[in-house]
Design an enzyme around this catalytic site. Structure first.
Site, PDB file in Angstrom:
ATOM      1  N   VAL A 273       0.843  -1.196   0.000  1.00 52.42           N
ATOM      2  CA  VAL A 273       0.000   0.000   0.000  1.00 52.42           C
ATOM      3  C   VAL A 273       0.880   1.248   0.000  1.00 52.42           C
ATOM      4  O   VAL A 273       1.781   1.391   0.830  1.00 52.42           O
ATOM      5  CB  VAL A 273      -0.941   0.013   1.220  1.00 52.42           C
ATOM      6  CG1 VAL A 273      -1.768   1.302   1.229  1.00 52.42           C
ATOM      7  CG2 VAL A 273      -1.860  -1.204   1.189  1.00 52.42           C
TER       8      VAL A 273
ATOM      9  N   GLN B  25      13.901   2.954  -9.678  1.00 58.49           N
ATOM     10  CA  GLN B  25      14.218   3.929  -8.638  1.00 58.49           C
ATOM     11  C   GLN B  25      14.920   5.159  -9.218  1.00 58.49           C
ATOM     12  O   GLN B  25      14.866   6.248  -8.638  1.00 58.49           O
ATOM     13  CB  GLN B  25      15.101   3.279  -7.572  1.00 58.49           C
ATOM     14  CG  GLN B  25      14.399   2.212  -6.745  1.00 58.49           C
ATOM     15  CD  GLN B  25      13.328   2.774  -5.837  1.00 58.49           C
ATOM     16  OE1 GLN B  25      13.503   3.821  -5.223  1.00 58.49           O
ATOM     17  NE2 GLN B  25      12.199   2.078  -5.750  1.00 58.49           N
TER      18      GLN B  25
ATOM     19  N   GLN C 260       9.527  15.702 -13.035  1.00 54.35           N
ATOM     20  CA  GLN C 260       8.393  15.537 -13.947  1.00 54.35           C
ATOM     21  C   GLN C 260       8.289  16.711 -14.916  1.00 54.35           C
ATOM     22  O   GLN C 260       8.043  16.525 -16.106  1.00 54.35           O
ATOM     23  CB  GLN C 260       7.101  15.412 -13.127  1.00 54.35           C
ATOM     24  CG  GLN C 260       5.822  15.414 -13.935  1.00 54.35           C
ATOM     25  CD  GLN C 260       5.492  14.061 -14.538  1.00 54.35           C
ATOM     26  OE1 GLN C 260       6.178  13.079 -14.259  1.00 54.35           O
ATOM     27  NE2 GLN C 260       4.464  14.013 -15.349  1.00 54.35           N
ATOM     28  N   LEU C 261       8.490  17.920 -14.424  1.00 56.59           N
ATOM     29  CA  LEU C 261       8.292  19.111 -15.252  1.00 56.59           C
ATOM     30  C   LEU C 261       9.591  19.840 -15.587  1.00 56.59           C
ATOM     31  O   LEU C 261       9.577  21.016 -15.956  1.00 56.59           O
ATOM     32  CB  LEU C 261       7.313  20.074 -14.560  1.00 56.59           C
ATOM     33  CG  LEU C 261       5.906  19.516 -14.329  1.00 56.59           C
ATOM     34  CD1 LEU C 261       5.004  20.586 -13.733  1.00 56.59           C
ATOM     35  CD2 LEU C 261       5.302  18.986 -15.622  1.00 56.59           C
TER      36      LEU C 261
ATOM     37  N   HIS D 221       4.673   9.774 -10.512  1.00 53.02           N
ATOM     38  CA  HIS D 221       3.748   9.797 -11.658  1.00 53.02           C
ATOM     39  C   HIS D 221       3.569   8.403 -12.234  1.00 53.02           C
ATOM     40  O   HIS D 221       2.444   7.980 -12.535  1.00 53.02           O
ATOM     41  CB  HIS D 221       4.284  10.742 -12.737  1.00 53.02           C
ATOM     42  CG  HIS D 221       3.627  10.591 -14.080  1.00 53.02           C
ATOM     43  ND1 HIS D 221       2.283  10.828 -14.291  1.00 53.02           N
ATOM     44  CD2 HIS D 221       4.136  10.207 -15.293  1.00 53.02           C
ATOM     45  CE1 HIS D 221       1.984  10.600 -15.568  1.00 53.02           C
ATOM     46  NE2 HIS D 221       3.089  10.226 -16.190  1.00 53.02           N
TER      47      HIS D 221
ATOM     48  N   HIS E  70      11.629   8.918 -26.144  1.00 53.01           N
ATOM     49  CA  HIS E  70      11.671   8.389 -24.786  1.00 53.01           C
ATOM     50  C   HIS E  70      10.772   7.158 -24.659  1.00 53.01           C
ATOM     51  O   HIS E  70      11.010   6.301 -23.804  1.00 53.01           O
ATOM     52  CB  HIS E  70      11.299   9.467 -23.758  1.00 53.01           C
ATOM     53  CG  HIS E  70       9.830   9.703 -23.606  1.00 53.01           C
ATOM     54  ND1 HIS E  70       9.147  10.676 -24.302  1.00 53.01           N
ATOM     55  CD2 HIS E  70       8.900   9.089 -22.831  1.00 53.01           C
ATOM     56  CE1 HIS E  70       7.878  10.663 -23.955  1.00 53.01           C
ATOM     57  NE2 HIS E  70       7.693   9.716 -23.072  1.00 53.01           N
TER      58      HIS E  70
ATOM     59  N   ARG F 191     -20.717   8.249 -21.324  1.00 57.31           N
ATOM     60  CA  ARG F 191     -22.102   8.695 -21.438  1.00 57.31           C
ATOM     61  C   ARG F 191     -22.199  10.008 -22.198  1.00 57.31           C
ATOM     62  O   ARG F 191     -21.310  10.865 -22.120  1.00 57.31           O
ATOM     63  CB  ARG F 191     -22.701   8.885 -20.046  1.00 57.31           C
ATOM     64  CG  ARG F 191     -23.412   7.666 -19.458  1.00 57.31           C
ATOM     65  CD  ARG F 191     -24.722   7.331 -20.143  1.00 57.31           C
ATOM     66  NE  ARG F 191     -25.670   8.415 -20.094  1.00 57.31           N
ATOM     67  CZ  ARG F 191     -26.476   8.668 -19.061  1.00 57.31           C
ATOM     68  NH1 ARG F 191     -26.429   7.909 -17.986  1.00 57.31           N
ATOM     69  NH2 ARG F 191     -27.328   9.668 -19.107  1.00 57.31           N
TER      70      ARG F 191
ATOM     71  N   LYS G 173       7.120  31.197 -20.368  1.00 55.85           N
ATOM     72  CA  LYS G 173       8.266  31.837 -21.020  1.00 55.85           C
ATOM     73  C   LYS G 173       9.548  31.739 -20.191  1.00 55.85           C
ATOM     74  O   LYS G 173      10.647  31.633 -20.755  1.00 55.85           O
ATOM     75  CB  LYS G 173       7.951  33.301 -21.346  1.00 55.85           C
ATOM     76  CG  LYS G 173       7.653  34.175 -20.137  1.00 55.85           C
ATOM     77  CD  LYS G 173       7.319  35.603 -20.580  1.00 55.85           C
ATOM     78  CE  LYS G 173       7.065  36.489 -19.364  1.00 55.85           C
ATOM     79  NZ  LYS G 173       6.728  37.881 -19.783  1.00 55.85           N
TER      80      LYS G 173
ATOM     81  N   LYS H  35     -28.111   6.424 -22.024  1.00 49.51           N
ATOM     82  CA  LYS H  35     -28.590   5.578 -20.936  1.00 49.51           C
ATOM     83  C   LYS H  35     -29.587   4.548 -21.457  1.00 49.51           C
ATOM     84  O   LYS H  35     -29.612   3.400 -21.012  1.00 49.51           O
ATOM     85  CB  LYS H  35     -29.242   6.451 -19.864  1.00 49.51           C
ATOM     86  CG  LYS H  35     -29.665   5.689 -18.617  1.00 49.51           C
ATOM     87  CD  LYS H  35     -30.232   6.645 -17.579  1.00 49.51           C
ATOM     88  CE  LYS H  35     -30.625   5.898 -16.306  1.00 49.51           C
ATOM     89  NZ  LYS H  35     -31.177   6.831 -15.282  1.00 49.51           N
TER      90      LYS H  35
END
Length: 517
Positions: free
Chosen positions: A18, A43, A50-51, A68, A138, A288, A313, A451
């Site tokens: 968990v 690892q 990430q950014l 992520h 990548h 839906r 920028k 539906k």
């Protein structure tokens, strides 16, 4: 009394680990996923932002590819299990779900230092030989790293122990990561998907969706990036999962609706024979009809993140400066690969042993190095830390395709006027911005159900949603920066860029007035 299979299930559930994730809460992962996570190759993602350079603009954007990837693996399983529970007739097996989870978990194994900075900026400059036909991406590196991870950690016996069938399931996982368009009723193209048969092609839409780009990868990074950037996320992926359903799409019946949702000069266009061929019939993940607003929010969120964060920028110029430093340092940093062979940053992509050692730590390696050969690269990185950044001259959006190269635009802006402003003093970045499918409206490729008819898929034209939905889905962003920061140089650069923008606007207006030939 519990049978042997029940005992196996209980033991496996006890082996689940968990994780307390800030985005998805407490998530339990299959023990095979935990085995993959507990390897040096996975690892490594703890040390890849990430950014990328956005962390130098947004103080909260410190999250990494590690969390992520865990989130994507979790969401992939959540969507697959939801479909399995709602529609037992789909025959989604535990093997299918486990493969989808592994693909989600491992889809970003191939990222390099500072994520997209490496594959979008550094590699094109350091390895121009790889530009043609995208010889290196990548995603392809993720497949190489996955196979390397499985081999060096001897995971094939473990995978077989969890009843995966090799090599077919490993091939399926690779297909899920790379993402492919499916053609269930085309025997020739059907061979492109050897992992699963046509009745299960909808599984290819979960991790990397090439049909309409709605997939769990984006669900996680929308939620996670917005959380860390402090930007509101309007898309509710849990609600999408709640209403997700696999429907059989009949190409001929779909074409009978006559209208497709793309618009040409304010009018809806009829479905052509070519459109019919492009649309892949078969089973597709649908939602839906009342969820069409949430789906549009998905693409609006993507656009918002690109405008406000990914193409910010200042983030962009930080990444450009890091790229310059990496290119200068490339030949002077060595990484030991297979059989003791040494690789540079740009050649490490050819050897997964060397590539495993390539992370954001390269930034620090250059900074603390005393090598004379790294002096220029070190100076650039020190300028970033001291906030001595190149200055933004301006940015410009246009729906007209920019045919000039970045170098050509730089030469136009430099000119040969009174001040000695050279093309080398200017940096021009041209970025194509869209909703994920070029000029197309991606929702044209999303199917919905009612539906009252949950097994019949159909399209929803924009006119049935809102008249405020955009009519254009692609534009170009031109950002110009100046390395010289004195007032005179900046003033001249801004004046010339403004003239260039005005010329582009006039040309665009003229072409609009003339209309098509």
């Amino acid at each position: 009394m519990a049978g042997p299979e029940d005992t196996d299930i209980e033991c496996m559930e006890a082996a689940y680990k968990v994780f307390n994730d800030p985005i998805h809460g407490h998530i339990a992962l299959h023990p095979l996923l935990v085995k993959i996570i507990d390897t040096p190759q996975f690892q490594r993602l703890r040390n890849i932002k990430q950014l990328g350079g956005a962390y130098y603009v947004f103080p909260g954007a410190s999250h990494n590819r590690f969390e992520h990837s865990i989130g994507v693996g979790y969401l992939a399983g959540k969507l697959a299990k939801s479909l399995q529970n709602k529609q037992p007739g789909l025959n989604i097996t535990k093997r299918d779900i486990l493969c989808v989870q592994i693909a989600g978990l491992c889809h970003d194994l191939g990222h390099g230092p500072f994520s997209h900075l490496f594959d979008k900026k550094f590699i094109p400059k350091a390895r121009p030989d790889l530009k043609e036909d995208k010889k290196w991406t990548h995603e392809k590196a993720s497949l190489d790293m996955l196979n390397h991870l499985i081999t060096v950690n001897n995971l094939k016996p473990v995978m077989k122990g969890y009843r995966l069938e090799l090599p077919v399931d490993l091939f399926f996982i690779e297909e899920l990561i790379i993402g492919k368009r499916t053609y269930p009723h085309d025997p020739k193209k059907q061979l492109e998907h050897g992992g699963r048969k046509p009745e299960k092609y909808f599984l290819y839409e979960i991790v990397s969706n090439k049909r309409n780009s709605i997939d769990v990868d984006k669900w996680d990074y929308f939620a996670r990036d917005c959380h860390h950037l402090g930007i509101k996320n309007n898309f509710d992926h849990d609600r999408f999962i709640k209403f997700a359903r696999v429907c059989e799409v009949d190409k001929e019946k779909d074409a009978e609706e006559k209208l497709i949702c793309t618009r040409d000069k304010g009018k809806f266009a009829r479905v052509t024979d070519e459109d019919k061929k492009k649309e892949a019939e078969g089973r597709q993940i649908c939602t839906r009809d009342k969820e069409v607003g949430n789906v549009y929010d998905f693409f609006q969120t993507r656009n918002c993140l690109h405008r406000r964060a990914y193409k910010h920028k200042v983030s962009n110029i930080v990444e450009t400066m890091i790229t310059e430093a990496f290119v200068l340092a490339d030949q002077h940093l060595q990484f030991k690969g297979s059989d003791g062979k040494m690789f540079t940053m740009s050649t490490a992509i050819e050897d997964m042993v060397a590539y495993t050692k390539l992370t954001d730590n390269v930034f620090e390696q250059i900074l603390v190095s005393t090598l004379e050969e790294l002096a220029l690269a070190r100076a650039i990185l020190e300028n970033i830390l001291n906030r001595r950044l190149y200055k933004c001259v301006g940015q410009f959006y246009t729906k007209k395709k920019i045919n000039d190269t970045e170098e050509a635009i730089g030469m136009q802006l430099a000119g040969d006027e009174d001040i000695n402003l050279t093309p080398n003093d200017l940096i021009v970045n041209v970025t194509k911005m869209n909703y994920g499918m070029g000029k197309k409206n991606p929702i044209d490729h999303v199917r919905f159900y009612r539906k009252s008819a949950p097994n019949r898929a159909f399209k929803i034209p924009r006119g049935q949603v809102s008249t405020l939905i955009p009519g254009h889905f692609q534009e170009w962003l031109i950002q110009v920066y100046c390395k010289r920061t004195d007032k005179e140089s900046l003033g001249t650069a801004r004046e010339r860029f403004e003239r260039w923008c005005n010329a582009q606007n006039e040309q665009e207006e003229q072409e609009a007035n003339e209309g098509p030939n």
